[in-house]
Design a protein around this motif. Structure first.
Motif, PDB file in Angstrom:
ATOM      1  N   THR A 170       0.816  -1.209   0.000  1.00 14.52           N
ATOM      2  CA  THR A 170       0.000   0.000   0.000  1.00 14.52           C
ATOM      3  C   THR A 170       0.851   1.260   0.000  1.00 14.52           C
ATOM      4  OG1 THR A 170      -1.632  -1.237   1.291  1.00 14.52           O
ATOM      5  CG2 THR A 170      -1.952   1.134   1.117  1.00 14.52           C
ATOM      6  N   VAL A 171       1.954   1.255   0.754  1.00 14.58           N
ATOM      7  CA  VAL A 171       2.819   2.438   0.807  1.00 14.58           C
ATOM      8  C   VAL A 171       3.351   2.806  -0.580  1.00 14.58           C
ATOM      9  CG1 VAL A 171       4.987   3.370   1.699  1.00 14.58           C
ATOM     10  CG2 VAL A 171       3.409   2.221   3.246  1.00 14.58           C
ATOM     11  N   PRO A 172       3.980   1.873  -1.330  1.00 11.99           N
ATOM     12  CA  PRO A 172       4.443   2.255  -2.668  1.00 11.99           C
ATOM     13  C   PRO A 172       3.310   2.583  -3.633  1.00 11.99           C
ATOM     14  CG  PRO A 172       4.887  -0.069  -2.245  1.00 11.99           C
ATOM     15  CD  PRO A 172       4.468   0.536  -0.949  1.00 11.99           C
ATOM     16  N   TYR A 173       2.173   1.910  -3.518  1.00 15.13           N
ATOM     17  CA  TYR A 173       1.045   2.219  -4.392  1.00 15.13           C
ATOM     18  C   TYR A 173       0.590   3.666  -4.201  1.00 15.13           C
ATOM     19  CZ  TYR A 173      -3.716   2.164  -6.288  1.00 15.13           C
ATOM     20  OH  TYR A 173      -4.863   2.469  -6.991  1.00 15.13           O
ATOM     21  N   LEU A 174       0.466   4.080  -2.957  1.00 17.80           N
ATOM     22  CA  LEU A 174       0.065   5.455  -2.680  1.00 17.80           C
ATOM     23  C   LEU A 174       1.149   6.439  -3.094  1.00 17.80           C
ATOM     24  CD1 LEU A 174      -1.563   4.890   0.832  1.00 17.80           C
ATOM     25  CD2 LEU A 174      -2.764   5.361  -1.311  1.00 17.80           C
ATOM     26  N   ALA A 175       2.418   6.062  -2.879  1.00 16.64           N
ATOM     27  CA  ALA A 175       3.517   6.948  -3.275  1.00 16.64           C
ATOM     28  C   ALA A 175       3.541   7.151  -4.787  1.00 16.64           C
ATOM     29  CB  ALA A 175       4.850   6.374  -2.801  1.00 16.64           C
ATOM     30  N   TRP A 176       3.236   6.094  -5.557  1.00 19.51           N
ATOM     31  CA  TRP A 176       3.187   6.215  -7.018  1.00 19.51           C
ATOM     32  C   TRP A 176       2.156   7.252  -7.453  1.00 19.51           C
ATOM     33  CZ3 TRP A 176       2.958   0.226  -7.653  1.00 19.51           C
ATOM     34  CH2 TRP A 176       4.260  -0.290  -7.586  1.00 19.51           C
ATOM     35  N   HIS A 177       1.138   7.458  -6.611  1.00 15.67           N
ATOM     36  CA  HIS A 177       0.072   8.404  -6.949  1.00 15.67           C
ATOM     37  C   HIS A 177       0.209   9.721  -6.192  1.00 15.67           C
ATOM     38  CE1 HIS A 177      -1.623   4.548  -8.348  1.00 15.67           C
ATOM     39  NE2 HIS A 177      -2.107   5.303  -9.312  1.00 15.67           N
ATOM     40  N   GLY A 178       1.430   9.995  -5.735  1.00 18.36           N
ATOM     41  CA  GLY A 178       1.720  11.323  -5.219  1.00 18.36           C
ATOM     42  C   GLY A 178       1.422  11.574  -3.770  1.00 18.36           C
ATOM     43  N   VAL A 179       1.136  10.546  -2.994  1.00 19.01           N
ATOM     44  CA  VAL A 179       0.886  10.748  -1.569  1.00 19.01           C
ATOM     45  C   VAL A 179       2.230  10.807  -0.839  1.00 19.01           C
ATOM     46  CG1 VAL A 179      -0.198   9.788   0.509  1.00 19.01           C
ATOM     47  CG2 VAL A 179      -1.323   9.551  -1.719  1.00 19.01           C
ATOM     48  N   PRO A 180       2.485  11.839  -0.024  1.00 17.25           N
ATOM     49  CA  PRO A 180       3.754  11.921   0.724  1.00 17.25           C
ATOM     50  C   PRO A 180       3.968  10.686   1.588  1.00 17.25           C
ATOM     51  CG  PRO A 180       2.520  13.967   0.895  1.00 17.25           C
ATOM     52  CD  PRO A 180       1.604  12.981   0.257  1.00 17.25           C
ATOM     53  N   LEU A 181       5.219  10.328   1.818  1.00 17.05           N
ATOM     54  CA  LEU A 181       5.514   9.054   2.468  1.00 17.05           C
ATOM     55  C   LEU A 181       4.868   8.928   3.840  1.00 17.05           C
ATOM     56  CD1 LEU A 181       6.986   6.375   2.292  1.00 17.05           C
ATOM     57  CD2 LEU A 181       8.942   7.456   3.401  1.00 17.05           C
ATOM     58  N   ARG A 182       4.931   9.976   4.659  1.00 15.52           N
ATOM     59  CA  ARG A 182       4.359   9.861   6.000  1.00 15.52           C
ATOM     60  C   ARG A 182       2.842   9.627   5.934  1.00 15.52           C
ATOM     61  NH1 ARG A 182       8.308  13.962   6.896  1.00 15.52           N
ATOM     62  NH2 ARG A 182       9.927  13.258   8.352  1.00 15.52           N
ATOM     63  N   THR A 183       2.164  10.317   5.014  1.00 13.49           N
ATOM     64  CA  THR A 183       0.729  10.098   4.855  1.00 13.49           C
ATOM     65  C   THR A 183       0.459   8.719   4.273  1.00 13.49           C
ATOM     66  OG1 THR A 183       0.399  12.461   4.490  1.00 13.49           O
ATOM     67  CG2 THR A 183      -1.386  11.009   3.807  1.00 13.49           C
ATOM     68  N   ALA A 184       1.321   8.253   3.372  1.00  8.86           N
ATOM     69  CA  ALA A 184       1.170   6.910   2.810  1.00  8.86           C
ATOM     70  C   ALA A 184       1.307   5.856   3.897  1.00  8.86           C
ATOM     71  CB  ALA A 184       2.200   6.679   1.714  1.00  8.86           C
ATOM     72  N   VAL A 185       2.240   6.059   4.827  1.00  7.41           N
ATOM     73  CA  VAL A 185       2.428   5.119   5.931  1.00  7.41           C
ATOM     74  C   VAL A 185       1.180   5.079   6.821  1.00  7.41           C
ATOM     75  CG1 VAL A 185       3.719   4.723   8.072  1.00  7.41           C
ATOM     76  CG2 VAL A 185       4.940   5.227   5.950  1.00  7.41           C
ATOM     77  N   GLY A 186       0.647   6.253   7.175  1.00 10.02           N
ATOM     78  CA  GLY A 186      -0.559   6.298   8.010  1.00 10.02           C
ATOM     79  C   GLY A 186      -1.760   5.693   7.315  1.00 10.02           C
ATOM     80  N   THR A 187      -1.904   5.951   6.028  1.00 12.65           N
ATOM     81  CA  THR A 187      -3.022   5.395   5.261  1.00 12.65           C
ATOM     82  C   THR A 187      -2.875   3.889   5.119  1.00 12.65           C
ATOM     83  OG1 THR A 187      -3.181   7.477   4.044  1.00 12.65           O
ATOM     84  CG2 THR A 187      -4.290   5.572   3.089  1.00 12.65           C
ATOM     85  N   ALA A 188      -1.656   3.418   4.915  1.00 15.50           N
ATOM     86  CA  ALA A 188      -1.408   1.981   4.838  1.00 15.50           C
ATOM     87  C   ALA A 188      -1.776   1.287   6.141  1.00 15.50           C
ATOM     88  CB  ALA A 188       0.051   1.720   4.495  1.00 15.50           C
ATOM     89  N   ALA A 189      -1.502   1.942   7.262  1.00 14.28           N
ATOM     90  CA  ALA A 189      -1.868   1.371   8.559  1.00 14.28           C
ATOM     91  C   ALA A 189      -3.380   1.180   8.652  1.00 14.28           C
ATOM     92  CB  ALA A 189      -1.374   2.275   9.688  1.00 14.28           C
ATOM     93  N   ALA A 190      -4.148   2.147   8.126  1.00 11.82           N
ATOM     94  CA  ALA A 190      -5.604   2.025   8.148  1.00 11.82           C
ATOM     95  C   ALA A 190      -6.070   0.914   7.208  1.00 11.82           C
ATOM     96  CB  ALA A 190      -6.243   3.358   7.755  1.00 11.82           C
ATOM     97  N   CYS A 191      -5.443   0.780   6.053  1.00 17.84           N
ATOM     98  CA  CYS A 191      -5.800  -0.283   5.109  1.00 17.84           C
ATOM     99  C   CYS A 191      -5.443  -1.663   5.639  1.00 17.84           C
ATOM    100  CB  CYS A 191      -5.104  -0.054   3.771  1.00 17.84           C
ATOM    101  SG  CYS A 191      -5.703   1.365   2.833  1.00 17.84           S
ATOM    102  N   THR A 192      -4.496  -1.714   6.556  1.00 17.03           N
ATOM    103  CA  THR A 192      -4.072  -2.984   7.133  1.00 17.03           C
ATOM    104  C   THR A 192      -5.191  -3.659   7.929  1.00 17.03           C
ATOM    105  OG1 THR A 192      -1.728  -2.427   7.219  1.00 17.03           O
ATOM    106  CG2 THR A 192      -2.507  -3.956   8.867  1.00 17.03           C
ATOM    107  N   LEU A 193      -6.061  -2.864   8.531  1.00 12.10           N
ATOM    108  CA  LEU A 193      -7.105  -3.454   9.377  1.00 12.10           C
ATOM    109  C   LEU A 193      -8.043  -4.371   8.593  1.00 12.10           C
ATOM    110  CD1 LEU A 193      -8.321  -3.727  12.153  1.00 12.10           C
ATOM    111  CD2 LEU A 193      -9.598  -1.605  11.766  1.00 12.10           C
TER     112      LEU A 193
END
Length: 269
Positions: A170-193
């Motif tokens: 999820t982190v690299p997928y979001l990064a490919w679409h322009g999401v900053p890394l820290r936000t990508a990490v937080g969003t990935a944590a939510a997708c993990t659930l």
């Protein structure tokens, strides 16, 4: 030292480290839990049929990740680092994919699961270490529904196969679409659930008739889940704090280094 006493110390130690990494990298901690449990089973600390050793490690990892994901996402949300529209877009595909991944894993041998885990993690390490930084002007240009559904299904399937929660995809997928890394990490944590919930349910169902240790539900080994989860929940917020203090470039390199170490250990068998 008697095996039960070793386990009383080992499971919380695994949990403390996996929780820290869950908060730091948004990966759910599975990169630590799966190989650590597999090693404990190989060492005979828990009597597990070799034919289902990795299945029990992966299923138990996903169950632990349910708890660590809740703790981690609360911390990241407090920093305003969760992109909730992306979570809603990815979640339906992720759930379907995680159930499919549990079904596929049940059909694979333990060694095949080890190789799948190791190769995939190496690929993610190469991407995180070598990919260029995303320009700030591209932030939050998220794809449409169809692409998110497909990406979510892929993330869920592969994550359930490896017991890794989904963050490393999820982190690299979001990064490919322009999401900053820290936000990508937080969003990935939510997708993990949703990955962890559906994946753990799939492993519980798939292993219902398998020869698993006492105190198991399918491929979910509850003594390990309980011991790991308690410690992991306590350390996940600390990892989230570190994620918002470390430089972005250092964060990427630490992530890649962690992936390489885990992958090489798993591929050695």
């Amino acid at each position: 030292m008697p095996a039960p006493l070793v386990l009383l110390l080992l499971f919380p130690a695994i949990g403390a480290l996996s929780g820290l990494l869950a908060g730091l990298f948004g990966i759910g901690g599975g990169l630590v839990i799966v190989p650590a449990l597999n090693a404990a089973f190989v060492a005979g600390l828990v009597a597990v049929d070799p034919a289902v050793r990795m299945h029990v490690a992966i299923g138990s990892s996903l169950a632990v990740i349910v708890f660590t994901a809740v703790s981690s996402v609360r911390a990241h949300h407090g920093y305003g680092a969760v992109l909730w529209p992306a979570v809603r877009g990815l979640a339906p595909g992720v759930v379907v994919g995680a159930l499919l991944g549990a079904w596929v894993a049940d059909a694979l041998a333990t060694r095949a699961l080890e190789v799948v885990f190791g190769v995939f993690v190496l690929l993610m390490a190469a991407h995180m270490a070598l990919s260029p930084r995303v320009a700030a002007a591209e932030v939050q240009r998220m794809p449409g529904l169809a692409k998110n559904l497909g990406a979510g299904a892929g993330i869920g399937t592969v994550s359930a196969l490896g017991g890794i929660g989904g963050g490393i995809m999820t982190v690299p997928y979001l990064a490919w679409h322009g999401v900053p890394l820290r936000t990508a990490v937080g969003t990935a944590a939510a997708c993990t659930l949703p990955v962890a919930l559906s994946g753990a349910a799939g492993y519980a169902w798939a292993g219902w008739t398998a020869q698993t240790p006492p105190w198991s539900l399918g491929y979910l080994y509850w003594p390990a889940i309980a011991g790991i989860a308690v410690a992991a929940v306590l350390t996940a917020p600390l990892g989230a704090q570190l994620a918002h203090r470390l430089p972005v470039r250092q964060l990427r390199r630490l992530f890649a280094l962690l992936l390489v170490v885990v992958a090489v250990d798993m591929l050695r068998g």
